[in-house]
Design an enzyme around this catalytic site. Structure first.
Site, PDB file in Angstrom:
ATOM      1  N   ARG A 108      80.061 -20.171 -92.670  1.00 28.56           N
ATOM      2  CA  ARG A 108      80.948 -19.918 -93.823  1.00 28.56           C
ATOM      3  C   ARG A 108      80.040 -19.547 -94.976  1.00 28.56           C
ATOM      4  NH1 ARG A 108      86.044 -23.329 -96.019  1.00 28.56           N
ATOM      5  NH2 ARG A 108      86.956 -22.014 -94.413  1.00 28.56           N
ATOM      6  N   HIS A 135      88.783 -13.823 -93.168  1.00 30.54           N
ATOM      7  CA  HIS A 135      88.902 -15.166 -92.572  1.00 30.54           C
ATOM      8  C   HIS A 135      89.618 -15.033 -91.225  1.00 30.54           C
ATOM      9  CE1 HIS A 135      88.807 -19.380 -92.339  1.00 30.54           C
ATOM     10  NE2 HIS A 135      89.683 -19.727 -93.250  1.00 30.54           N
ATOM     11  N   GLN A 138      91.249 -18.076 -89.206  1.00 35.24           N
ATOM     12  CA  GLN A 138      92.505 -18.550 -89.783  1.00 35.24           C
ATOM     13  C   GLN A 138      93.688 -17.753 -89.235  1.00 35.24           C
ATOM     14  OE1 GLN A 138      93.094 -21.104 -92.243  1.00 35.24           O
ATOM     15  NE2 GLN A 138      95.149 -20.711 -91.483  1.00 35.24           N
ATOM     16  N   ASP A 226      98.292 -18.035-100.665  1.00 31.24           N
ATOM     17  CA  ASP A 226      97.012 -18.747-100.617  1.00 31.24           C
ATOM     18  C   ASP A 226      96.634 -19.045-102.061  1.00 31.24           C
ATOM     19  OD1 ASP A 226      94.527 -19.808 -99.869  1.00 31.24           O
ATOM     20  OD2 ASP A 226      93.586 -17.847 -99.546  1.00 31.24           O
ATOM     21  N   CYS A 265      97.233 -21.203 -95.648  1.00 31.51           N
ATOM     22  CA  CYS A 265      96.067 -21.633 -94.868  1.00 31.51           C
ATOM     23  C   CYS A 265      95.540 -22.990 -95.319  1.00 31.51           C
ATOM     24  CB  CYS A 265      94.975 -20.574 -94.939  1.00 31.51           C
ATOM     25  SG  CYS A 265      94.274 -20.350 -96.594  1.00 31.51           S
ATOM     26  N   ARG A 293      94.474 -24.465 -86.124  1.00 27.52           N
ATOM     27  CA  ARG A 293      93.081 -24.067 -86.286  1.00 27.52           C
ATOM     28  C   ARG A 293      92.259 -24.583 -85.115  1.00 27.52           C
ATOM     29  NH1 ARG A 293      90.933 -22.578 -91.146  1.00 27.52           N
ATOM     30  NH2 ARG A 293      89.184 -21.968 -89.816  1.00 27.52           N
TER      31      ARG A 293
END
Ligand code: CP
Ligand code: NVA
Length: 309
Positions: A108, A135, A138, A226, A265, A293
């Site tokens: 990340r 991402h 996700q 988000d 998310c 996830r």
């Protein structure tokens, strides 16, 4: 196929479909089991996933740790601030060294160019656990969640509200691959990456951009938002003010189809991008999304090791 998973297109539509199917099967096969128990076939026994975090995480860290454990392998958590990477060792040298210890690397980070450099010097698969650009892990979980909740992806009308960020880029990429449509409701000046939009349109997805939140959600099958302030960004007053008309509240959600689902998310900033009434409301599937996830990560790992798709 063995490979890096930096964006959804690295896998492609067939592999993403295979990931979702495998996740559904594995999830069903271990229903009710203790979470630390390994899947019966232990497909990644003996494999170790190195995980580098240059930003905070709850879901990505925990789900990848449990994913590799359930597949029979191990994980190694590395916070970049405690690595030599954090005091100037190059990405290239870090990639070369870690490739001698672990079987795959999840990172990340901020600049997407960093993960591309890591992948180009690593001799093991590299997985994108979020960059400023995208991402993808996700979105595999999000697609799994929608399918579990009875939505067929082709032709699905997905409305995005708020900031044109990394998560949106991966949704748009997925739209082109899995043939659904995205109505993007974002304020002027906060648009998402045009390259993802152009690619999705070239793949046949209908991607529309509107400044009108109600128009974006009208008749939608899925409403997604988000945080307005992604990691590494300032909580700027003018940005929050520009985003307010795009807040997903009960009134806005009512403009979507009655059976529409709400995705986020997480982490949520309750009262900013979405209200408690929506986050905790009957159309919200955010806890399934978060659980998924784990199941999606297992599929991503299996694909990277050439065991899927
Ligand atoms: N959704 C997500 O990636 O959460 P974390 O930041 O907690 O990993
Ligand atoms: N857009 C958010 C996603 C967090 C999971 C961020 O980049 O901070």
């Amino acid at each position: 196929m063995t490979g890096h998973f930096l964006n959804l297109s690295d896998a492609g539509a067939d592999a993403i479909a295979a990931m979702i199917n495998d996740a559904i099967d594995r999830k069903a096969a271990r229903a009710g089991w203790p979470k630390g128990k390994t899947d019966a076939d232990v497909p990644l026994a003996g494999h170790t996933l190195g995980m580098i975090f240059e930003k905070n995480s709850t879901r990505t860290r925990a789900s990848f740790e449990m994913a590799i454990k359930q597949l029979g392998g191990d994980s190694m958590f590395m916070a970049s601030g405690q690595m030599q990477l954090g005091r100037g060792e190059t990405i290239a040298d870090t990639a070369r060294v870690l490739s001698r210890y672990v079987d795959a690397i999840m990172i990340r980070t901020d600049d997407h160019a960093k993960i591309e450099e890591l992948a180009s010097y690593a001799s093991v698969p590299v997985i994108n656990g979020l960059t400023d650009l995208s991402h993808p892990c996700q979105i595999v979980a999000d697609l799994l969640t929608l399918i579990e909740h009875g939505k067929a992806l082709p032709g699905l009308e997905v409305a995005w509200l708020g900031d044109g960020n990394n998560v949106l880029n991966s949704i748009v990429e997925a739209a082109g691959l899995m043939k659904f449509n995205v109505r993007i409701g974002v304020p002027q000046g906060y648009d998402s990456d045009p390259a993802f939009i152009d690619a999705a349109r070239a793949n046949g997805a209908k991607i529309t951009i509107t400044r009108d939140a109600a128009e974006a959600v009208a008749g939608a099958d899925v409403v997604v938002t988000d945080t307005w302030v992604s990691m590494g960004q300032d909580h700027a007053h003018n940005k929050i003010a520009a985003m307010m008309p795009y807040q997903v509240d009960e009134r806005l959600m009512a403009g979507a189809k009655p059976n529409a689902k709400f995705l986020h998310c997480l982490p949520a900033h309750r009262g900013e991008e979405a209200t408690d009434g929506v986050l905790d409301g009957p159309q919200s599937v955010i806890w399934d999304e978060a659980e998924n996830r784990l199941h999606a990560q297992k599929s991503v790992l299996l694909w990277c090791f050439g065991l899927l798709g």
